[in-house]
Design a protein around this motif. Structure first.
Motif, PDB file in Angstrom:
ATOM      1  N   ILE A  60       0.874  -1.179   0.000  1.00 23.42           N
ATOM      2  CA  ILE A  60       0.000   0.000   0.000  1.00 23.42           C
ATOM      3  C   ILE A  60       0.913   1.232   0.000  1.00 23.42           C
ATOM      4  O   ILE A  60       2.096   1.129   0.328  1.00 23.42           O
ATOM      5  CB  ILE A  60      -0.966   0.048   1.217  1.00 23.42           C
ATOM      6  CG1 ILE A  60      -0.204   0.115   2.539  1.00 23.42           C
ATOM      7  CG2 ILE A  60      -1.903  -1.154   1.210  1.00 23.42           C
ATOM      8  CD1 ILE A  60      -1.095   0.326   3.761  1.00 23.42           C
ATOM      9  N   GLY A  61       0.358   2.383  -0.381  1.00 19.55           N
ATOM     10  CA  GLY A  61       1.152   3.596  -0.431  1.00 19.55           C
ATOM     11  C   GLY A  61       1.347   4.198   0.958  1.00 19.55           C
ATOM     12  O   GLY A  61       0.513   4.000   1.837  1.00 19.55           O
ATOM     13  N   ASP A  62       2.432   4.926   1.107  1.00 24.12           N
ATOM     14  CA  ASP A  62       2.688   5.653   2.351  1.00 24.12           C
ATOM     15  C   ASP A  62       2.099   7.053   2.173  1.00 24.12           C
ATOM     16  O   ASP A  62       2.803   8.015   1.909  1.00 24.12           O
ATOM     17  CB  ASP A  62       4.198   5.696   2.602  1.00 24.12           C
ATOM     18  CG  ASP A  62       4.525   6.213   3.999  1.00 24.12           C
ATOM     19  OD1 ASP A  62       3.576   6.506   4.758  1.00 24.12           O
ATOM     20  OD2 ASP A  62       5.717   6.327   4.307  1.00 24.12           O
ATOM     21  N   VAL A  63       0.786   7.142   2.293  1.00 26.54           N
ATOM     22  CA  VAL A  63       0.051   8.372   1.965  1.00 26.54           C
ATOM     23  C   VAL A  63      -0.168   9.186   3.230  1.00 26.54           C
ATOM     24  O   VAL A  63      -0.835   8.710   4.151  1.00 26.54           O
ATOM     25  CB  VAL A  63      -1.324   8.038   1.352  1.00 26.54           C
ATOM     26  CG1 VAL A  63      -1.992   9.293   0.819  1.00 26.54           C
ATOM     27  CG2 VAL A  63      -1.207   6.980   0.258  1.00 26.54           C
ATOM     28  N   PRO A  64       0.372  10.404   3.318  1.00 28.99           N
ATOM     29  CA  PRO A  64       0.132  11.189   4.528  1.00 28.99           C
ATOM     30  C   PRO A  64      -1.279  11.773   4.564  1.00 28.99           C
ATOM     31  O   PRO A  64      -1.878  12.042   3.521  1.00 28.99           O
ATOM     32  CB  PRO A  64       1.185  12.300   4.446  1.00 28.99           C
ATOM     33  CG  PRO A  64       1.555  12.396   3.017  1.00 28.99           C
ATOM     34  CD  PRO A  64       1.262  11.084   2.367  1.00 28.99           C
ATOM     35  N   ASN A  65      -1.800  11.954   5.746  1.00 29.51           N
ATOM     36  CA  ASN A  65      -3.068  12.665   5.974  1.00 29.51           C
ATOM     37  C   ASN A  65      -4.315  11.994   5.410  1.00 29.51           C
ATOM     38  O   ASN A  65      -5.311  12.657   5.138  1.00 29.51           O
ATOM     39  CB  ASN A  65      -2.970  14.101   5.443  1.00 29.51           C
ATOM     40  CG  ASN A  65      -2.103  14.957   6.355  1.00 29.51           C
ATOM     41  OD1 ASN A  65      -2.392  15.076   7.545  1.00 29.51           O
ATOM     42  ND2 ASN A  65      -1.030  15.493   5.812  1.00 29.51           N
ATOM     43  N   PHE A  66      -4.267  10.691   5.231  1.00 31.98           N
ATOM     44  CA  PHE A  66      -5.478   9.959   4.853  1.00 31.98           C
ATOM     45  C   PHE A  66      -5.746   8.769   5.765  1.00 31.98           C
ATOM     46  O   PHE A  66      -6.892   8.472   6.080  1.00 31.98           O
ATOM     47  CB  PHE A  66      -5.424   9.480   3.398  1.00 31.98           C
ATOM     48  CG  PHE A  66      -5.872  10.515   2.411  1.00 31.98           C
ATOM     49  CD1 PHE A  66      -7.223  10.722   2.149  1.00 31.98           C
ATOM     50  CD2 PHE A  66      -4.935  11.297   1.737  1.00 31.98           C
ATOM     51  CE1 PHE A  66      -7.633  11.683   1.246  1.00 31.98           C
ATOM     52  CE2 PHE A  66      -5.338  12.265   0.825  1.00 31.98           C
ATOM     53  CZ  PHE A  66      -6.690  12.458   0.579  1.00 31.98           C
ATOM     54  N   TYR A  67      -4.693   8.081   6.179  1.00 32.94           N
ATOM     55  CA  TYR A  67      -4.912   6.873   6.986  1.00 32.94           C
ATOM     56  C   TYR A  67      -5.347   7.225   8.407  1.00 32.94           C
ATOM     57  O   TYR A  67      -5.044   8.300   8.928  1.00 32.94           O
ATOM     58  CB  TYR A  67      -3.632   6.036   7.053  1.00 32.94           C
ATOM     59  CG  TYR A  67      -3.245   5.351   5.762  1.00 32.94           C
ATOM     60  CD1 TYR A  67      -4.129   4.515   5.089  1.00 32.94           C
ATOM     61  CD2 TYR A  67      -1.966   5.532   5.221  1.00 32.94           C
ATOM     62  CE1 TYR A  67      -3.755   3.875   3.913  1.00 32.94           C
ATOM     63  CE2 TYR A  67      -1.586   4.883   4.055  1.00 32.94           C
ATOM     64  CZ  TYR A  67      -2.478   4.060   3.399  1.00 32.94           C
ATOM     65  OH  TYR A  67      -2.104   3.428   2.246  1.00 32.94           O
ATOM     66  N   ASP A  68      -5.988   6.254   9.021  1.00 34.33           N
ATOM     67  CA  ASP A  68      -6.464   6.354  10.392  1.00 34.33           C
ATOM     68  C   ASP A  68      -5.276   6.549  11.351  1.00 34.33           C
ATOM     69  O   ASP A  68      -4.376   5.700  11.394  1.00 34.33           O
ATOM     70  CB  ASP A  68      -7.202   5.049  10.719  1.00 34.33           C
ATOM     71  CG  ASP A  68      -7.900   5.098  12.060  1.00 34.33           C
ATOM     72  OD1 ASP A  68      -7.656   6.048  12.826  1.00 34.33           O
ATOM     73  OD2 ASP A  68      -8.692   4.171  12.326  1.00 34.33           O
ATOM     74  N   PRO A  69      -5.259   7.647  12.125  1.00 37.40           N
ATOM     75  CA  PRO A  69      -4.156   7.863  13.080  1.00 37.40           C
ATOM     76  C   PRO A  69      -3.992   6.707  14.070  1.00 37.40           C
ATOM     77  O   PRO A  69      -2.896   6.502  14.586  1.00 37.40           O
ATOM     78  CB  PRO A  69      -4.570   9.149  13.806  1.00 37.40           C
ATOM     79  CG  PRO A  69      -5.479   9.849  12.863  1.00 37.40           C
ATOM     80  CD  PRO A  69      -6.202   8.773  12.105  1.00 37.40           C
ATOM     81  N   GLU A  70      -5.059   5.949  14.311  1.00 39.57           N
ATOM     82  CA  GLU A  70      -4.935   4.767  15.175  1.00 39.57           C
ATOM     83  C   GLU A  70      -3.931   3.762  14.606  1.00 39.57           C
ATOM     84  O   GLU A  70      -3.328   2.992  15.338  1.00 39.57           O
ATOM     85  CB  GLU A  70      -6.297   4.060  15.305  1.00 39.57           C
ATOM     86  CG  GLU A  70      -7.324   4.804  16.097  1.00 39.57           C
ATOM     87  CD  GLU A  70      -7.056   4.776  17.599  1.00 39.57           C
ATOM     88  OE1 GLU A  70      -6.259   3.939  18.055  1.00 39.57           O
ATOM     89  OE2 GLU A  70      -7.637   5.620  18.296  1.00 39.57           O
ATOM     90  N   LEU A  71      -3.787   3.761  13.290  1.00 36.45           N
ATOM     91  CA  LEU A  71      -2.847   2.833  12.645  1.00 36.45           C
ATOM     92  C   LEU A  71      -1.470   3.443  12.483  1.00 36.45           C
ATOM     93  O   LEU A  71      -0.455   2.779  12.659  1.00 36.45           O
ATOM     94  CB  LEU A  71      -3.364   2.432  11.253  1.00 36.45           C
ATOM     95  CG  LEU A  71      -4.698   1.693  11.169  1.00 36.45           C
ATOM     96  CD1 LEU A  71      -5.190   1.671   9.725  1.00 36.45           C
ATOM     97  CD2 LEU A  71      -4.545   0.268  11.688  1.00 36.45           C
ATOM     98  N   THR A  72      -1.442   4.720  12.116  1.00 36.03           N
ATOM     99  CA  THR A  72      -0.166   5.350  11.760  1.00 36.03           C
ATOM    100  C   THR A  72       0.524   5.978  12.959  1.00 36.03           C
ATOM    101  O   THR A  72       1.730   6.188  12.943  1.00 36.03           O
ATOM    102  CB  THR A  72      -0.389   6.476  10.732  1.00 36.03           C
ATOM    103  OG1 THR A  72      -1.241   7.471  11.343  1.00 36.03           O
ATOM    104  CG2 THR A  72      -1.053   5.964   9.473  1.00 36.03           C
ATOM    105  N   GLY A  73      -0.242   6.333  13.996  1.00 35.48           N
ATOM    106  CA  GLY A  73       0.310   7.088  15.109  1.00 35.48           C
ATOM    107  C   GLY A  73       0.506   8.564  14.778  1.00 35.48           C
ATOM    108  O   GLY A  73       1.008   9.319  15.590  1.00 35.48           O
ATOM    109  N   LYS A  74       0.106   8.978  13.573  1.00 32.25           N
ATOM    110  CA  LYS A  74       0.267  10.385  13.177  1.00 32.25           C
ATOM    111  C   LYS A  74      -1.116  11.017  12.984  1.00 32.25           C
ATOM    112  O   LYS A  74      -1.913  10.517  12.191  1.00 32.25           O
ATOM    113  CB  LYS A  74       1.030  10.486  11.844  1.00 32.25           C
ATOM    114  CG  LYS A  74       2.473  10.028  11.925  1.00 32.25           C
ATOM    115  CD  LYS A  74       3.085  10.018  10.525  1.00 32.25           C
ATOM    116  CE  LYS A  74       4.183   8.953  10.442  1.00 32.25           C
ATOM    117  NZ  LYS A  74       4.383   8.437   9.085  1.00 32.25           N
ATOM    118  N   PRO A  75      -1.375  12.145  13.674  1.00 36.34           N
ATOM    119  CA  PRO A  75      -2.676  12.793  13.494  1.00 36.34           C
ATOM    120  C   PRO A  75      -2.810  13.412  12.101  1.00 36.34           C
ATOM    121  O   PRO A  75      -1.805  13.728  11.452  1.00 36.34           O
ATOM    122  CB  PRO A  75      -2.680  13.890  14.570  1.00 36.34           C
ATOM    123  CG  PRO A  75      -1.242  14.145  14.870  1.00 36.34           C
ATOM    124  CD  PRO A  75      -0.495  12.871  14.604  1.00 36.34           C
TER     125      PRO A  75
END
Ligand SMILES: [Zn+2]
Length: 431
Positions: A60-75
């Motif tokens: 999958i792509g490393d797309v900022p600002n779309f994935y669920d922060p619960e998964l990425t740890g990034k708001p």
């Protein structure tokens, strides 16, 4: 003095692979993402399908600002991005499997049939990747887009068009920003049930500055796709495939005939059912999927000991024994228990699972049927445009800029009408 905003297109995944395109279009404080699939690479034998594992392996792509922060740890950066939305073109996993990874507050759009079918397919929780903090059978909300009606996402609009592919309800997309219009084909073909819809979509795409097209058909230049060659047998299009199903039944009046198709190719199954001289009987799980997703009641059977579905009508049940003993009344979907089929019978494998040689289950499956002396007839039809059709598609759009994706060989796709861009993974393109 303020700088004028410009549209950017960023290609996060699915460029040199068959499947998994993830593309972001952004303008000022608005951005949209399409699609949300996972590249299929079973040979990697990954230990798990967690978010970080999939990103690390470029599935999958490393797309900022779309994935669920619960998964990425990034708001999500809501100050930078005031408007966001995502879209999936169709329900194949290489375009949809990661949709539950999308942040819950970002709306996800799809064509109406895709929106209806995905939750039904995921009910047995083995279809989509799981959403954080939810049961595996959970499917995040999908908004059923009205065809040809623009959806506003801040400065951007997305318009969903019905198209044709071997996934029921497949669509294409037109994205417009204040300075750019982009057409995205999703997966597409001209030899399916609805070439008219495809042409209508491509005609609308003719005004676009950019055509982003899937180009699966250009992936195997070493293979010859000459329809006149002796090696080319089998149906040229979906209508011919249905006709061959009918012909096989006519040619074998006293022979047990079974078949299987792929679950997401609903339209093929519906055509087989309506055209067949024999009564078509589905395995209960498939009948349940069709009841759930499109509210169709169809004849069905259970294998011994299977759990019953409450939504299937009792009067449509056919006894399994009756199917096993039949040689003229039924065309039925065989999914297991092949050793109990009649010797000398016929089984039609129509892009069903196991799909082909790349699947380790394929050869053992064929051997099992051979041992039972059952003739296997392959009736396949591709969901993708071949090279010739892709050239036709490009001819219909005449794009000033062409960006081929979703292919092993993007460099082989030419644009006689203008510029061609072959972006690298994570590259941002500005026109
Ligand atoms: Zn597809």
């Amino acid at each position: 003095m303020t700088l004028k905003a410009k549209t950017t297109i960023t290609f996060y995944n699915g460029l040199n692979t068959i499947g998994g395109p993830m593309i972001e279009v952004a303008y000022n404080k608005s951005h949209v993402l399409f699609d949300l699939g996972e590249v299929y690479r079973p040979e990697l034998n990954l230990p798990d399908e967690k978010y970080q594992t999939l990103v690390n392996n470029q599935l999958i792509g490393d797309v900022p600002n779309f994935y669920d922060p619960e998964l990425t740890g990034k708001p999500l950066d809501h100050e930078r991005w005031e408007h966001a939305a995502a879209y999936i073109s169709h329900l194949h996993l290489d375009h949809s499997k990661a949709m539950n990874f999308l942040a819950p507050e970002i709306p996800l759009y799809a064509g109406p049939l895709t929106a209806k079918m995905l939750p039904a397919l995921n009910e047995k929780w083995d279809f989509l990747l799981p959403a954080a903090k939810h049961e595996p059978s959970y499917t995040r909300p999908i908004i059923a887009a009205e065809y040809q009606k623009p959806i506003a996402v801040g400065d951007i609009t997305m318009t969903v068009w019905p198209s044709d592919h071997d996934a029921y309800g497949a669509t294409g997309l037109i994205v417009k920003t204040p300075d750019l219009a982009i057409a995205y084909t999703g997966d597409i073909r001209l030899h399916g049930y609805h070439p008219d819809w495809v042409k209508e979509f491509l005609t609308a795409a003719k005004d676009c500055d950019v055509l982003i097209t899937e180009a699966t058909g250009f992936s195997w230049p070493e293979e010859k796709h000459d329809e006149n060659s002796a090696e080319f047998t089998g149906p040229k299009n979906e209508d011919e495939l249905t006709a061959e199903f009918v012909q096989l039944q006519k040619d074998n009046p006293n022979r047990q005939i079974t078949f299987n198709t792929y679950p997401t190719n609903v339209e093929r199954l519906l055509r087989i059912i309506s055209a067949s001289p024999r009564k078509v009987v589905l395995h209960a799980a498939r009948a349940h999927l069709l009841k759930e997703s499109i509210n169709q009641d169809l004849p069905y059977y259970y294998l011994p000991g299977e759990q019953k579905f409450v939504d299937l009508k009792p009067e449509l049940a056919v006894q399994y024994e009756e199917l096993l003993n039949d040689d003229h009344e039924f065309l039925w979907q065989a999914v297991a228990d092949f050793e109990h089929l009649q010797k000398g019978g016929l089984y039609i494998h129509s892009n069903a699972e196991p799909l082909g040689d790349f699947d380790p289950a394929y050869q053992p499956f064929l051997q099992k049927l051979e041992k039972q002396n059952i003739a296997v007839q392959m009736l396949r039809c591709s969901g993708h445009a071949d090279e010739k059709e892709l050239r036709q598609i490009i001819d219909l759009v005449q794009p000033p800029t062409l960006i081929p994706v979703h292919t092993l060989h993007p460099e082989l796709v030419e644009n006689p009408y203008g510029n061609r861009i072959l972006p690298k993974r994570n590259q941002t393109v500005t026109l």
